[in-house]
Design an enzyme around this catalytic site. Structure first.
Site, PDB file in Angstrom:
ATOM      1  N   LYS A  17     -21.088  50.878  -5.947  1.00 58.70           N
ATOM      2  CA  LYS A  17     -21.086  52.063  -6.803  1.00 58.70           C
ATOM      3  C   LYS A  17     -21.149  53.312  -5.932  1.00 58.70           C
ATOM      4  CE  LYS A  17     -21.331  53.168 -11.294  1.00 58.70           C
ATOM      5  NZ  LYS A  17     -20.367  52.628 -12.282  1.00 58.70           N
ATOM      6  N   THR A  62     -21.713  47.079 -11.084  1.00 61.81           N
ATOM      7  CA  THR A  62     -22.001  48.331 -10.396  1.00 61.81           C
ATOM      8  C   THR A  62     -22.857  49.248 -11.257  1.00 61.81           C
ATOM      9  OG1 THR A  62     -19.959  49.407 -11.169  1.00 61.81           O
ATOM     10  CG2 THR A  62     -19.839  48.164  -9.104  1.00 61.81           C
ATOM     11  N   HIS A 276     -11.946  79.786  14.021  1.00 62.07           N
ATOM     12  CA  HIS A 276     -11.114  80.745  14.741  1.00 62.07           C
ATOM     13  C   HIS A 276     -11.346  82.168  14.244  1.00 62.07           C
ATOM     14  CE1 HIS A 276      -8.934  77.637  16.771  1.00 62.07           C
ATOM     15  NE2 HIS A 276      -8.559  77.076  15.634  1.00 62.07           N
TER      16      HIS A 276
END
EC number: 1.7.3.3
Length: 328
Positions: A17, A62, A276
């Site tokens: 899960k 799950t 940058h």
């Protein structure tokens, strides 16, 4: 012509899960604690019959994994992601003999108590940044824990103590040497714990490592791309500068953590992409720009990764303490 039928077998597999979002409030003291985690649970084991025959008799739903996370969060008093992950792994192993290995990954957001004018509000919180705290806890049924913790998206920048000179040059090199430039990055650091070194105070150690990263970044003066992630500038025809790359802060951060901070950490892997910042050309407007006005860009950017390891005292031969990968 007779052909042998192709035999297909189930290879490595796991299921679980993902995206289990959990908020926990600790009200045990006047200063409340607010935590927001996202949990992933993955199981490996004897699941071949489910793939081959559609037999789900060995499959833990799950949805049950999700419920287990919330139930344990209520029952346990653990404050650290690592301790919670260990308890979750142990709990699932005890109830699922068909499972061979369990991995729990947890990420946490940065929430802190609100402080205004030297007043701290014990029941009010603010999300301070997009920084993420991480841990991955894994254990085979009969094996020890493997725990890798860390942080991601720790955005930092400094305006001095960064240079790059004496580097390799060829016919395609246009980058001028620089003695002063911006140095910005988004730090991702992952450290591996030595689980044989006794009880680990994970939360305290995490904060200590984070503070060390920030302190070394702030203090360290870089002079080599091979030693510290630092922003470089590529000068173009318009006298703009493109930040390029940095490295030796990675080495300084990892070395300090391994040597001075904790024996519990045996390895640290650091990633620093460039942020940058280009110097804006104001000469077209009759103005100077003494390294003060910049504009940021995202791509292309340099990427530095460095793994530092604690060298074993019992090693029979001298091994390298670092593995360095750099990409411009």
């Amino acid at each position: 012509m007779n052909f042998e039928p192709i035999k297909v077998t189930v290879g490595e597999n796991r299921y679980g899960k993902e995206g289990i979002r959990l908020i926990k409030v600790n009200r045990s003291s006047e200063q409340h604690k607010f935590s927001e985690w996202t949990v992933r649970v993955l199981l490996e084991g004897d699941f071949d019959s489910s793939y081959e025959e559609g037999d789900n008799s060995k499959i833990l739903p799950t949805d049950t994994m999700k419920n287990t996370v919330y139930s344990l969060a209520r029952r346990l008093q653990t404050e650290s992601m690592e301790d919670f992950g260990k308890e979750l792994v142990n709990f699932l192993h005890e109830r699922n003999p068909q499972v061979s290995t369990i991995e729990v990954k947890i990420s946490g957001k940065a929430w802190e108590p609100i402080r205004v004018n030297q007043t701290t509000y014990p029941t009010a919180f603010v999300q301070t940044s997009n920084e993420i705290q991480l841990t991955t806890v894994k254990r085979a049924k009969t094996g020890p824990f493997s725990i890798v913790s860390g942080l991601d998206n720790l955005l930092v920048i400094k305006t001095a103590k960064s240079s790059f000179t004496g580097y390799m040059k060829d016919s395609l090199t246009t980058l001028p040497e620089a003695d002063d430039r911006l140095f910005g990055t988004s730090i991702r650091a992952l450290w591996t714990y030595d689980q044989n070194d006794g009880r680990v105070l994970y939360e305290r150690l995490r904060q200590k490592i984070r503070n060390t990263i920030l302190e070394v970044f702030s203090k360290h003066e870089s002079k080599s791309v091979q030693r510290k992630s630092s922003l470089l500038y590529e000068q173009n025809k318009n006298k703009n500068y493109t930040p390029l790359l940095f490295i030796d802060t990675l080495h300084a951060i990892g070395k300090t953590i391994l040597e001075d901070i904790s024996n519990n950490v045996i390895q640290i892997h650091t990633t620093m992409p460039n942020i940058h910042c280009l110097l804006f050309d104001l000469s077209r407007f009759g103005q100077d720009n003494p390294n003060e006005i910049f504009y940021p860009i995202d791509d292309p950017h340099g990427l530095i990764q460095c793994c530092l390891k604690r060298q074993s005292n019992t090693s029979s031969s001298r091994q390298s303490s670092k593995v360095l990968q750099s990409k411009l």
